[in-house]
Motif scaffolding. Structure first.
Motif, mmCIF file in Angstrom:
data_model
loop_
_atom_site.group_PDB
_atom_site.id
_atom_site.type_symbol
_atom_site.label_atom_id
_atom_site.label_comp_id
_atom_site.label_asym_id
_atom_site.label_seq_id
_atom_site.Cartn_x
_atom_site.Cartn_y
_atom_site.Cartn_z
ATOM 1 N N GLN A 250 123.777 54.365 135.635
ATOM 2 C CA GLN A 250 124.359 55.484 136.393
ATOM 3 C C GLN A 250 124.967 56.530 135.458
ATOM 4 O O GLN A 250 124.804 57.732 135.660
ATOM 5 N N TRP A 251 125.680 56.051 134.440
ATOM 6 C CA TRP A 251 126.333 56.981 133.513
ATOM 7 C C TRP A 251 125.295 57.824 132.758
ATOM 8 O O TRP A 251 125.421 59.048 132.664
ATOM 9 N N LEU A 252 124.251 57.166 132.240
ATOM 10 C CA LEU A 252 123.235 57.903 131.479
ATOM 11 C C LEU A 252 122.404 58.808 132.391
ATOM 12 O O LEU A 252 121.975 59.893 131.975
ATOM 13 N N ALA A 253 122.172 58.373 133.629
ATOM 14 C CA ALA A 253 121.443 59.229 134.575
ATOM 15 C C ALA A 253 122.228 60.509 134.847
ATOM 16 O O ALA A 253 121.648 61.604 134.931
ATOM 17 N N LEU A 254 123.552 60.382 134.967
ATOM 18 C CA LEU A 254 124.396 61.568 135.175
ATOM 19 C C LEU A 254 124.371 62.477 133.952
ATOM 20 O O LEU A 254 124.617 63.680 134.065
ATOM 21 N N SER A 255 124.075 61.902 132.791
ATOM 22 C CA SER A 255 124.001 62.692 131.548
ATOM 23 C C SER A 255 122.618 63.288 131.320
ATOM 24 O O SER A 255 122.366 63.879 130.273
ATOM 25 N N GLY A 256 121.709 63.090 132.295
ATOM 26 C CA GLY A 256 120.396 63.729 132.212
ATOM 27 C C GLY A 256 119.269 62.855 131.712
ATOM 28 O O GLY A 256 118.164 63.355 131.478
ATOM 29 N N PHE A 257 119.507 61.551 131.553
ATOM 30 C CA PHE A 257 118.458 60.655 131.069
ATOM 31 C C PHE A 257 117.696 60.024 132.233
ATOM 32 O O PHE A 257 118.231 59.853 133.333
ATOM 33 N N ASP A 258 116.459 59.671 131.958
ATOM 34 C CA ASP A 258 115.624 58.954 132.914
ATOM 35 C C ASP A 258 115.713 57.474 132.557
ATOM 36 O O ASP A 258 115.212 57.052 131.516
ATOM 37 N N THR A 259 116.405 56.678 133.377
ATOM 38 C CA THR A 259 116.689 55.291 133.012
ATOM 39 C C THR A 259 115.794 54.305 133.749
ATOM 40 O O THR A 259 115.336 54.556 134.859
ATOM 41 N N ASP B 123 121.896 51.878 116.085
ATOM 42 C CA ASP B 123 123.362 51.816 116.020
ATOM 43 C C ASP B 123 123.825 50.734 116.987
ATOM 44 O O ASP B 123 123.021 50.107 117.669
ATOM 45 N N PHE B 124 125.146 50.516 117.043
ATOM 46 C CA PHE B 124 125.666 49.537 117.992
ATOM 47 C C PHE B 124 126.970 50.030 118.586
ATOM 48 O O PHE B 124 127.667 50.874 118.032
ATOM 49 N N LEU B 125 127.282 49.493 119.772
ATOM 50 C CA LEU B 125 128.528 49.797 120.474
ATOM 51 C C LEU B 125 129.267 48.490 120.708
ATOM 52 O O LEU B 125 128.672 47.498 121.142
ATOM 53 N N GLU B 126 130.561 48.493 120.442
ATOM 54 C CA GLU B 126 131.369 47.306 120.646
ATOM 55 C C GLU B 126 132.093 47.398 121.981
ATOM 56 O O GLU B 126 132.713 48.418 122.299
ATOM 57 N N LYS B 127 132.006 46.335 122.796
ATOM 58 C CA LYS B 127 132.707 46.300 124.074
ATOM 59 C C LYS B 127 134.214 46.168 123.851
ATOM 60 O O LYS B 127 134.637 45.462 122.923
ATOM 61 N N PRO B 128 135.041 46.814 124.707
ATOM 62 C CA PRO B 128 134.649 47.818 125.709
ATOM 63 C C PRO B 128 134.383 49.158 125.021
ATOM 64 O O PRO B 128 135.117 49.554 124.120
ATOM 65 N N PHE B 129 133.308 49.840 125.418
ATOM 66 C CA PHE B 129 132.938 51.071 124.710
ATOM 67 C C PHE B 129 133.240 52.291 125.567
ATOM 68 O O PHE B 129 133.330 52.221 126.799
ATOM 69 N N ASN B 130 133.382 53.403 124.891
ATOM 70 C CA ASN B 130 133.618 54.682 125.554
ATOM 71 C C ASN B 130 132.276 55.215 126.075
ATOM 72 O O ASN B 130 131.335 55.379 125.286
ATOM 73 N N PRO B 131 132.143 55.501 127.369
ATOM 74 C CA PRO B 131 130.862 55.999 127.904
ATOM 75 C C PRO B 131 130.377 57.271 127.219
ATOM 76 O O PRO B 131 129.174 57.474 127.051
ATOM 77 N N ASP B 132 131.328 58.114 126.805
ATOM 78 C CA ASP B 132 130.921 59.353 126.109
ATOM 79 C C ASP B 132 130.267 59.028 124.766
ATOM 80 O O ASP B 132 129.354 59.715 124.318
ATOM 81 N N ARG B 133 130.768 57.967 124.124
ATOM 82 C CA ARG B 133 130.159 57.533 122.865
ATOM 83 C C ARG B 133 128.734 57.038 123.116
ATOM 84 O O ARG B 133 127.824 57.294 122.325
ATOM 85 N N MET B 134 128.536 56.344 124.235
ATOM 86 C CA MET B 134 127.196 55.894 124.623
ATOM 87 C C MET B 134 126.261 57.093 124.792
ATOM 88 O O MET B 134 125.129 57.102 124.294
ATOM 89 N N THR B 135 126.728 58.125 125.488
ATOM 90 C CA THR B 135 125.909 59.326 125.701
ATOM 91 C C THR B 135 125.572 60.009 124.388
ATOM 92 O O THR B 135 124.441 60.433 124.155
#
Length: 442
Positions: free
Chosen positions: A22-31, A101-113
């Motif tokens: 949902q977060w990436l879809a809102l950022s314009g990605f096709d998931t 790259d990698f993301l450590e939980k809990p991660f910032n959604p903006d960092r994911m984008t």
């Protein structure tokens, strides 16, 4: 407009999959989501048009094993791994294996984008480069890029097909912007060496010492000299006129040592020399006669007649699709101006003007005439074109108009007849006259 890049999300936890999607879809990605690495592998391939986001700890196949399988399938596929706090050493190892790259939980959604955007930019570049390499190895595709039905272009395509089958070295000359590098690739792609290496270097881009090292060795980085790397294939030397006399001598020695037929074919491209000189004046005579046994001189755009309108239409349509807008409609007056322009920058100049015309049209301002005037003033004194009878301009515009309308209506004769107010017999006669076939548009 460019399509959104895909993001494949792999996680055994449904809530995590859904929230990331949902977060990436809102950022314009096709998931697209997968509950396991095994399922993901069934849906991914070596040219997957996107990136992968995967958890490291999953039942069955874990993220590290999944990464290794992806890397063996496509080492250029960006993979972003999601780790728990204690998995950071494993994530560092994953980076060594090939993770983006990698993301450590809990991660910032903006960092994911942010990571997804960077990864998709890299992926788009990788896929574009692959497509270009495939295109440059496909003789059929390359020949289609040599657009035009003028006699000089028909002859050029015939020359490429003939010389492509030969083993002799080739010299390509012509004004800047006429497509000499494209012709060099086509010569390689339609010949017996098509499956072998095509190695290219600009003789003007390096100092004499650097060029000597790259061509003949020893290379500073320990890589093979280009004359060795191209062995059995084609070595393309752009800006051959910039090759110093000592390096011309070394090149001649390499050519003489190869024997007949040559093990490595050399295609030399001349990009610029003074108007009152020839390549025979620029190169050592013995090298010139070895390279110039077969010569192709590309025609300047101003001599190609209605090819100018065909090229402008094709280029403006391509840019209109890229920018997500309508291509500009060329009026009869603008068609005449395009045909009369001196085109000192040849096809490269036409492509630039076509792109700017599309951008102008998107804004609803400007004209093709103003672009031509500004471009030619910026270019300084230009070559002049020969005058043509009015009949030639009228016929070129008429052909362009029918071609554009057929293309827009995908070959529907009825739709073209209605738009151009032409009876079927008249349309058929004009299409036959201009060498247009409905089959090319369907």
């Amino acid at each position: 407009m460019a399509r959104a890049m895909k993001v494949a999300i792999v996680d055994d936890e449904a809530d995590m999959r859904q929230s990331i999607s949902q977060w990436l879809a809102l950022s314009g990605f096709d998931t697209e989501t997968y509950a396991s690495a095994e399922d993901a592998l069934k849906g991914l391939n070596a040219d997957f048009p996107g990136v992968v986001v995967s958890d490291i700890k999953m039942p069955g196949m874990d993220g590290m094993t999944f990464l290794k399988k992806l890397m063996s399938m496509d080492s250029g596929l960006p993979v972003i791994l999601i780790t728990s706090h204690g998995d950071v050493p494993m994530a560092v190892e994953a980076m060594r294996v090939g993770a983006f790259d990698f993301l450590e939980k809990p991660f910032n959604p903006d960092r994911m984008t942010e990571l997804a955007k960077r990864a998709t930019q890299l992926r788009r570049l990788t896929l574009d480069n692959r497509a270009l390499r495939r295109e440059l190895s496909d003789g059929t595709v390359l020949m289609k890029k040599l657009i035009g039905s003028s006699p000089v272009m028909e002859r050029l395509r015939e020359d490429i097909l003939d010389l492509g089958q030969a083993d002799s070295h080739v010299l390509i000359d012509g004004e800047t912007g006429t497509g000499k590098t494209l012709v060099a690739h086509a010569l390689h792609a339609v010949g017996a060496r098509a499956g072998r290496k095509f190695v290219t270097i600009s003789c003007a881009a390096w100092s004499e010492d650097q060029l000597s090292s790259k061509l003949f060795g020893p290379a500073e980085d320990g890589s093979l000299p280009l004359v060795e790397e191209a062995r059995g294939g084609t070595l393309c030397l752009e800006d051959i006129e910039s090759l110093s006399h000592p390096l011309q001598s070394r090149l001649l020695t390499v050519i003489n040592e190869q024997g007949t037929p040559p093990e490595t074919r050399i295609i030399a491209i001349c990009n610029e020399h003074a108007p009152d000189t020839t390549l025979e004046n620029v190169l050592r005579s013995d090298l010139y006669y070895r390279l110039g046994a077969m010569t192709i001189v590309l025609p300047p755009l101003r001599t190609r007649g209605e090819d100018i309108l065909t090229l402008f239409t094709r280029m403006s349509e391509q840019f209109a699709e890229e920018y997500g807008c309508e291509a500009p409609q060329v009026t009869a007056q603008e068609a005449a101006q395009l045909l009369q322009a001196p085109w000192p920058g040849n096809v490269r100049q036409l492509v630039n003007i076509a792109e700017r015309a599309v951008l102008q049209n998107r804004r609803g301002s400007g004209s093709i005439a103003s672009l031509l005037m500004a471009d030619n003033e910026a270019s300084g004194p230009a070559l002049t074109t020969e005058g043509k009878p009015l009949k030639d301009y009228v016929e070129a515009f008429e052909r362009m108009l029918i071609d554009n309308t057929m293309r827009r209506h995908k070959g529907s004769i009825v739709a073209v007849m209605e738009e151009l107010c032409l009876p079927r017999r008249t349309l058929n006669e004009k299409m036959a006259k201009y060498g247009l076939s409905r089959a090319d548009y369907v």
